[in-house]
Write an enzyme that holds these catalytic residues in place. Structure first.
Site, PDB file in Angstrom:
ATOM      1  N   ALA A 132     -17.759  -5.951  -8.306  1.00 48.70           N
ATOM      2  CA  ALA A 132     -17.722  -4.968  -9.161  1.00 48.70           C
ATOM      3  C   ALA A 132     -18.523  -5.030 -10.574  1.00 48.70           C
ATOM      4  CB  ALA A 132     -16.136  -4.316  -9.648  1.00 48.70           C
ATOM      5  N   ASP A 133     -18.253  -6.141 -11.066  1.00 49.53           N
ATOM      6  CA  ASP A 133     -19.063  -6.570 -12.322  1.00 49.53           C
ATOM      7  C   ASP A 133     -20.600  -6.800 -12.110  1.00 49.53           C
ATOM      8  OD1 ASP A 133     -16.827  -6.523 -13.637  1.00 49.53           O
ATOM      9  OD2 ASP A 133     -16.648  -8.679 -13.968  1.00 49.53           O
TER      10      ASP A 133
END
Length: 303
Positions: free
Chosen positions: A72-73
């Site tokens: 995600a990041d």
């Protein structure tokens, strides 16, 4: 805390710390009049939960595994946002106009997992978690513990690679179930587990050296720079403080990146400098510092 890093000629990275509310929007416009960027931040963790990806990560019969914060990041967030910036700049060469880039971590992570979504109809990812081809279900695509407590990674999917793997393990393909017999995978994995546990990692590396069996050592962060492949390519570097880090990738033939070898800045180290660059007065900056709107730190942050 929201951390925005700004590039300039004197220092490759500057650290500016903002304090705000969840879902705060931060608009950035560069000094070169680039496209207007809109980045939406959220303090909620595990963006993978909202994409369905987390439900697919982990071994059979165990709880889902968090994939660090790489999906995600970084892949779904930073990388897709950077790609969006590049696309907007490319489009601007044709239209002469800037535009807003809506970079959502949830949508970015979900799009990063497009292969998984499409693979369900192909039968590659239609079984429960940990029982598929690429999620540790297949005995020829997993990690194994060796006699000395170290690990090897195996990725012999193609038939020719799989045959090389069996040869190194001294197994007769004629006496084993077909490679793609899903129901026989647990039994075959147990056999592989016992074989790999019978020799040290170094012994197995000697056996598979020069073959196409796709068997490699699981290296620690302290070992990667000494691996022959990485050493030959110079894949890892050290900064002025001796801290090791990966070389920027990909490498361009004419204009390769020139990474800064200075130590990383402390979080908030350049807050005042960045705000001055954007036209705020010293009095205004002092007021923001006093109100806790921004944070300034001259020392090395402990994260």
């Amino acid at each position: 805390n929201k951390v925005a890093s700004c590039l300039n000629k004197e220092s490759p990275w500057k650290s500016l710390v903002l304090k705000g509310r969840p879902q705060q929007r931060l608009y950035l416009v560069s000094e070169l009049n680039w496209s207007l960027l809109c980045c939406r931040f959220s303090l909620k963790s595990l963006f993978n939960v909202h994409t369905g990806l987390l439900s697919q990560l982990g071994r059979s019969g165990e709880k889902p595994y968090a994939p660090l914060n790489l999906v995600a990041d970084f892949a779904g967030g930073s990388l897709t946002c950077a790609l969006g910036i590049i696309l907007a700049l490319l489009e601007r060469t044709k239209s002469g106009k800037g535009q807003i880039i809506d970079a959502s971590m949830v949508e970015g992570a979900a799009f990063t997992g497009s292969f998984l979504w499409k693979s369900r109809k192909l039968g590659l990812w239609s079984r429960p978690r940990g029982e598929n081809l690429l999620d540790s279900g297949a005995p020829f695509y997993d990690t194994y513990k060796t006699l000395d407590g170290k690990y090897l990674a195996v990725g012999a999917i193609e038939t020719e690679f799989y045959n090389q793997l069996l040869k190194g393990l001294e197994l007769d393909a004629g006496e084993l179930p077909p490679q793609m017999s899903f129901s026989d995978w647990p039994e075959l994995k147990q056999l592989f587990t016992e074989r790999f546990a019978s020799k040290t990692q170094a012994d197995w590396l000697m056996i598979f050296d020069g073959t196409d069996a796709c068997v490699t050592p699981v290296l620690s962060l302290d070992q990667v720079s000494s691996h022959p492949h990485n050493r030959e390519r110079g894949s890892f570097m050290k900064d002025s403080s001796g801290e090791e880090f990966p070389r920027p990738a990909p490498v361009l033939s004419r204009t390769p990146a020139e990474p800064c070898l200075a130590s990383d800045p402390a979080v908030g180290e350049h807050t005042v400098e960045v705000l001055l660059d954007y036209g705020y007065t010293s009095a205004e900056i002092d007021e923001m510092l006093a109100a806790g709107v921004v944070q300034c730190s001259a020392g090395k942050a402990k994260l």
